[in-house]
Design a protein around this motif. Structure first.
Motif, PDB file in Angstrom:
ATOM      1  N   LEU A  44       0.826  -1.201   0.000  1.00 43.35           N
ATOM      2  CA  LEU A  44       0.000   0.000   0.000  1.00 43.35           C
ATOM      3  C   LEU A  44       0.865   1.258   0.000  1.00 43.35           C
ATOM      4  N   PHE A  45       1.974   1.224   0.729  1.00 42.21           N
ATOM      5  CA  PHE A  45       2.902   2.356   0.687  1.00 42.21           C
ATOM      6  C   PHE A  45       3.453   2.540  -0.729  1.00 42.21           C
ATOM      7  N   GLY A  46       3.780   1.423  -1.377  1.00 40.58           N
ATOM      8  CA  GLY A  46       4.291   1.503  -2.740  1.00 40.58           C
ATOM      9  C   GLY A  46       3.265   2.078  -3.701  1.00 40.58           C
ATOM     10  N   LEU A  47       2.017   1.639  -3.566  1.00 42.31           N
ATOM     11  CA  LEU A  47       0.954   2.181  -4.413  1.00 42.31           C
ATOM     12  C   LEU A  47       0.778   3.681  -4.177  1.00 42.31           C
ATOM     13  N   ALA A  48       0.872   4.099  -2.923  1.00 38.53           N
ATOM     14  CA  ALA A  48       0.740   5.519  -2.600  1.00 38.53           C
ATOM     15  C   ALA A  48       1.832   6.335  -3.282  1.00 38.53           C
ATOM     16  N   ALA A  49       3.079   5.841  -3.242  1.00 42.68           N
ATOM     17  CA  ALA A  49       4.195   6.565  -3.850  1.00 42.68           C
ATOM     18  C   ALA A  49       4.042   6.635  -5.364  1.00 42.68           C
ATOM     19  N   ARG A  50       3.638   5.521  -5.983  1.00 47.21           N
ATOM     20  CA  ARG A  50       3.474   5.521  -7.445  1.00 47.21           C
ATOM     21  C   ARG A  50       2.326   6.427  -7.869  1.00 47.21           C
ATOM     22  N   SER A  51       1.252   6.397  -7.100  1.00 46.56           N
ATOM     23  CA  SER A  51       0.127   7.268  -7.410  1.00 46.56           C
ATOM     24  C   SER A  51       0.543   8.737  -7.342  1.00 46.56           C
ATOM     25  N   ALA A  52       1.330   9.085  -6.330  1.00 46.76           N
ATOM     26  CA  ALA A  52       1.796  10.465  -6.192  1.00 46.76           C
ATOM     27  C   ALA A  52       2.663  10.877  -7.379  1.00 46.76           C
ATOM     28  N   ALA A  53       3.509   9.948  -7.841  1.00 48.75           N
ATOM     29  CA  ALA A  53       4.357  10.254  -8.996  1.00 48.75           C
ATOM     30  C   ALA A  53       3.514  10.492 -10.247  1.00 48.75           C
ATOM     31  N   LEU A  54       2.477   9.686 -10.436  1.00 53.15           N
ATOM     32  CA  LEU A  54       1.602   9.865 -11.605  1.00 53.15           C
ATOM     33  C   LEU A  54       0.840  11.186 -11.533  1.00 53.15           C
ATOM     34  N   TRP A  55       0.338  11.514 -10.346  1.00 53.55           N
ATOM     35  CA  TRP A  55      -0.348  12.794 -10.186  1.00 53.55           C
ATOM     36  C   TRP A  55       0.610  13.956 -10.460  1.00 53.55           C
ATOM     37  N   GLY A  56       1.841  13.865  -9.963  1.00 54.29           N
ATOM     38  CA  GLY A  56       2.810  14.928 -10.202  1.00 54.29           C
ATOM     39  C   GLY A  56       3.099  15.115 -11.682  1.00 54.29           C
ATOM     40  N   ALA A  57       3.259  13.990 -12.405  1.00 55.23           N
ATOM     41  CA  ALA A  57       3.529  14.075 -13.838  1.00 55.23           C
ATOM     42  C   ALA A  57       2.342  14.677 -14.587  1.00 55.23           C
ATOM     43  N   GLY A  58       1.133  14.222 -14.258  1.00 59.22           N
ATOM     44  CA  GLY A  58      -0.046  14.739 -14.929  1.00 59.22           C
ATOM     45  C   GLY A  58      -0.260  16.220 -14.676  1.00 59.22           C
ATOM     46  N   LEU A  59      -0.062  16.653 -13.441  1.00 59.34           N
ATOM     47  CA  LEU A  59      -0.241  18.067 -13.114  1.00 59.34           C
ATOM     48  C   LEU A  59       0.850  18.929 -13.743  1.00 59.34           C
ATOM     49  N   SER A  60       2.040  18.372 -13.924  1.00 54.48           N
ATOM     50  CA  SER A  60       3.106  19.115 -14.600  1.00 54.48           C
ATOM     51  C   SER A  60       2.721  19.407 -16.045  1.00 54.48           C
ATOM     52  N   VAL A  61       2.168  18.410 -16.707  1.00 56.64           N
ATOM     53  CA  VAL A  61       1.720  18.608 -18.090  1.00 56.64           C
ATOM     54  C   VAL A  61       0.619  19.665 -18.148  1.00 56.64           C
ATOM     55  N   ALA A  62      -0.367  19.546 -17.242  1.00 56.38           N
ATOM     56  CA  ALA A  62      -1.471  20.508 -17.219  1.00 56.38           C
ATOM     57  C   ALA A  62      -0.961  21.921 -16.943  1.00 56.38           C
TER      58      ALA A  62
END
Length: 370
Positions: A44-62
């Protein structure tokens, strides 16, 4: 070093960032505290970290799209700020799970105190929103350290199996993530509305009041909540009782600690703060005094809100977050619509916070009794 308008612009950017922090991890790092298996918690910690990375990448593009259409370049940093802020959530969750409260307190102090120190040092070079953002990011990198612990745990537990009961904990992430998004939005409404209704200068004055009073208290609150969250998680996993007593004692201790600085802020804020910060920040002292009551209520109760997620009461937290969001909007917009200044909005907001956190305390104690 920083003028109110510069600080106000940075406050608007960091407030936007904060809306996505929590949603970025779907609060999986909190749900992990209730997992019976260490391997499930680690995943679950790993999923949390990966999710945060995906959100960061998506928001950077936006954010880059917004910059292309004319927004200031400062906004391009939002995605990176979201990811770095999310590291704190995951790192805190790992340390809580393993009962390393001394390390948690130390990292909270490095992070909480480091922001002001680095922002002051970068302000000596060039007092701009970029300097404030560098100070925002650098101290938060300390939360990479717990990730090494997660790697060791993952290797040690790689032979274990995940049970169906534990894997179902992930389904709670949907409600917890929605609650985190609303909670973050409600928490940042004051900065964003202050900017929209009163301008960046007034927003900067309010943001500085938060920095002077609320931010130092939050460092202490985070440490206290981490220890309580970990102990309540242990009690729940073992099937024992005593969780309500733990929470009550922790809230009482925070009340005894917080009443001193908040009392001083209420009495002396209007004279001491302008003396320390200079004439351009005069109104900040009155805002600090107006914030004192709400800041105390938030300091005592807010650190334990995630116990609702640990206890499986995500829906109650979501409802509370929605009510707080609407109340915050009303507290700021209504005085402005009546022609009052920012101080009236801050007073209304502080009173609203006090009432909301009294209600939240009841929800928390009801949840941990189950």
């Amino acid at each position: 070093m920083y003028d109110p308008d510069v600080f106000g612009l940075f406050a608007a950017i960091s407030a936007t960032t904060a809306i996505f922090v929590g949603l970025s991890t779907f609060r999986l790092e909190i749900i992990a505290q209730d997992a019976k298996s260490e391997l499930v918690a680690d995943r679950l910690f790993g999923l949390a970290a990966r999710s945060a990375a995906l959100w960061g990448a998506g928001l950077s593009v936006a954010a880059l799209v917004l910059v292309v259409v004319g927004w200031p370049w400062y906004w391009a940093a939002v995605g990176a700020l979201v990811f770095v802020s999310s590291l704190q959530l995951v790192g805190t969750g790992i340390l809580i799970r393993h009962g390393e409260y001394r390390s948690l307190a130390r990292m909270n102090m490095i992070h909480g105190g480091g922001v002001g120190i680095v922002q002051a040092l970068t302000g000596l070079i060039a007092p701009s929103p970029w300097s404030l953002m560098v100070g925002y990011v650098v101290p938060r990198l300390v939360w990479l350290i717990p990730m090494n612990k997660r790697g060791r745990v993952r290797r040690e537990l790689s032979t274990q199996r995940v049970t169906g009961a534990d894997s179902r904990l992930r389904s709670r992430a949907v409600t917890a993530g929605a609650s985190a998004a609303v909670n973050s939005a409600a928490g940042q409404v004051p900065i964003l509305l202050a900017t929209a209704l009163y301008g960046t200068v007034e927003a900067g004055l309010f943001a500085m009041a938060v920095r002077v009073l609320v931010s130092p208290l939050s460092v202490i609150g985070q440490a206290a909540s981490g220890a309580t969250l970990g102990e309540v998680g242990k009690v729940r996993r073992s099937g024992g009782g005593g969780a309500p007593g733990l929470v009550n004692r922790a809230m009482r201790d925070l009340l005894l600690i917080g009443i001193v600085p908040c009392g001083i802020a209420f009495v002396a804020g209007p004279t001491v703060v302008p003396y320390l910060l200079g004439d351009s920040w005069n109104n900040t002292g009155a805002i600090v005094a107006a914030l004192a009551l709400g800041a105390l209520a938030q300091f005592v109760v807010a650190p334990f809100s995630q116990l609702l997620n640990v206890s499986g009461a995500q829906r109650g937290l979501l409802i509370w977050d929605i009510v707080r969001f609407g109340s915050s909007m009303l507290a700021w917009v209504l005085p402005w619509a009546l022609g009052a200044g920012i101080l009236a909005s801050v007073i209304a907001y502080s009173l609203m916070l006090s009432m909301c956190y009294v209600w939240l305390r009841r929800l928390i104690l009801d949840a941990v009794r189950r």
